[in-house]
Motif scaffolding. Sequence first.
Motif, PDB file in Angstrom:
ATOM      1  N   ARG A  28      41.363  46.938  45.172  1.00  0.00           N
ATOM      2  CA  ARG A  28      40.242  46.886  46.114  1.00  0.00           C
ATOM      3  C   ARG A  28      39.629  45.499  46.233  1.00  0.00           C
ATOM      4  O   ARG A  28      38.756  45.283  47.067  1.00  0.00           O
ATOM      5  CB  ARG A  28      39.143  47.865  45.679  1.00  0.00           C
ATOM      6  N   TYR A  29      40.056  44.556  45.419  1.00  0.00           N
ATOM      7  CA  TYR A  29      39.436  43.233  45.389  1.00  0.00           C
ATOM      8  C   TYR A  29      40.453  42.168  45.760  1.00  0.00           C
ATOM      9  O   TYR A  29      41.616  42.241  45.388  1.00  0.00           O
ATOM     10  CB  TYR A  29      38.839  42.958  44.003  1.00  0.00           C
ATOM     11  N   GLU A  30      39.974  41.183  46.497  1.00  0.00           N
ATOM     12  CA  GLU A  30      40.835  40.112  47.002  1.00  0.00           C
ATOM     13  C   GLU A  30      41.196  39.118  45.896  1.00  0.00           C
ATOM     14  O   GLU A  30      42.331  38.678  45.802  1.00  0.00           O
ATOM     15  CB  GLU A  30      40.115  39.390  48.151  1.00  0.00           C
ATOM     16  N   ASP A  31      40.208  38.745  45.074  1.00  0.00           N
ATOM     17  CA  ASP A  31      40.465  37.731  44.062  1.00  0.00           C
ATOM     18  C   ASP A  31      39.361  37.720  43.009  1.00  0.00           C
ATOM     19  O   ASP A  31      38.488  38.587  42.994  1.00  0.00           O
ATOM     20  CB  ASP A  31      40.610  36.347  44.704  1.00  0.00           C
ATOM     21  N   THR A  33      36.704  35.933  42.618  1.00  0.00           N
ATOM     22  CA  THR A  33      35.308  35.867  43.063  1.00  0.00           C
ATOM     23  C   THR A  33      34.769  37.252  43.402  1.00  0.00           C
ATOM     24  O   THR A  33      33.607  37.551  43.109  1.00  0.00           O
ATOM     25  CB  THR A  33      35.140  34.920  44.270  1.00  0.00           C
ATOM     26  N   ASP A  34      35.592  38.105  44.002  1.00  0.00           N
ATOM     27  CA  ASP A  34      35.160  39.472  44.301  1.00  0.00           C
ATOM     28  C   ASP A  34      34.894  40.258  43.019  1.00  0.00           C
ATOM     29  O   ASP A  34      33.952  41.049  42.946  1.00  0.00           O
ATOM     30  CB  ASP A  34      36.225  40.207  45.118  1.00  0.00           C
ATOM     31  N   TYR A  37      31.647  39.031  41.376  1.00  0.00           N
ATOM     32  CA  TYR A  37      30.509  39.577  42.118  1.00  0.00           C
ATOM     33  C   TYR A  37      30.286  41.049  41.762  1.00  0.00           C
ATOM     34  O   TYR A  37      29.162  41.476  41.500  1.00  0.00           O
ATOM     35  CB  TYR A  37      30.740  39.427  43.623  1.00  0.00           C
ATOM     36  N   ALA A  38      31.361  41.829  41.750  1.00  0.00           N
ATOM     37  CA  ALA A  38      31.251  43.258  41.441  1.00  0.00           C
ATOM     38  C   ALA A  38      30.703  43.479  40.031  1.00  0.00           C
ATOM     39  O   ALA A  38      29.842  44.337  39.826  1.00  0.00           O
ATOM     40  CB  ALA A  38      32.610  43.942  41.596  1.00  0.00           C
ATOM     41  N   GLU A  42      27.182  44.743  41.013  1.00  0.00           N
ATOM     42  CA  GLU A  42      27.388  46.182  41.131  1.00  0.00           C
ATOM     43  C   GLU A  42      27.359  46.875  39.771  1.00  0.00           C
ATOM     44  O   GLU A  42      26.973  48.029  39.667  1.00  0.00           O
ATOM     45  CB  GLU A  42      28.717  46.469  41.837  1.00  0.00           C
ATOM     46  N   GLN A  49      30.314  36.546  35.029  1.00  0.00           N
ATOM     47  CA  GLN A  49      31.056  35.425  35.595  1.00  0.00           C
ATOM     48  C   GLN A  49      31.297  34.344  34.555  1.00  0.00           C
ATOM     49  O   GLN A  49      32.389  33.788  34.471  1.00  0.00           O
ATOM     50  CB  GLN A  49      30.347  34.836  36.808  1.00  0.00           C
ATOM     51  N   ASN A  62      43.562  36.779  39.791  1.00  0.00           N
ATOM     52  CA  ASN A  62      44.047  36.626  41.164  1.00  0.00           C
ATOM     53  C   ASN A  62      45.438  37.233  41.326  1.00  0.00           C
ATOM     54  O   ASN A  62      45.730  37.896  42.321  1.00  0.00           O
ATOM     55  CB  ASN A  62      44.054  35.152  41.573  1.00  0.00           C
ATOM     56  N   CYS A  65      45.169  41.031  41.206  1.00  0.00           N
ATOM     57  CA  CYS A  65      44.628  41.536  42.483  1.00  0.00           C
ATOM     58  C   CYS A  65      45.728  41.578  43.541  1.00  0.00           C
ATOM     59  O   CYS A  65      45.886  42.574  44.249  1.00  0.00           O
ATOM     60  CB  CYS A  65      43.492  40.628  42.980  1.00  0.00           C
TER      61      CYS A  65
END
Length: 134
Positions: A28-31, A33-34, A37-38, A42, A49, A62, A65
């Motif tokens: 569900r995540y591109e890389d 950074t996503d 953030y999650a 979330e 991080q 990455n 993902c």
Amino acid sequence: MSTAHDDLDAWKRQRTLELAHELADSGRYEDFTDIAYALQFERGMATAQALIDGPDMRRVLNQRCADAREKLAPPAPIPAPEVLEVLEAAPDTSNDHAQLPKAADFERAPSLLRRALGIVWRSGNAGDLNSAPS
């Protein structure tokens, strides 16, 4: 007291890494950074991080993902036999300056670019990308 604090920090680091891998493997995540953030916003892990921000970890996340998204991607449709005959009969070159890329051209491309070009390549509209309206 110091030992208990060190144990808690080690557990937080381990749990953060486990969650980061789970999120990457979800597709569900591109890389990275996503995922950062999650975890931070979330999942409420304010220090996430900082715990996963390193070149090796970024590379691993990455890649995971990209692999997970590729596994979830729908397979390319199989052309009908009559389409295959037309494709086989078509010459390998044309006078058009925009050639359809080969699958091997995508193997080293970044995942998002590879997926976008794969969609265009499968739909057969790669020649439309460079043609201007008359």
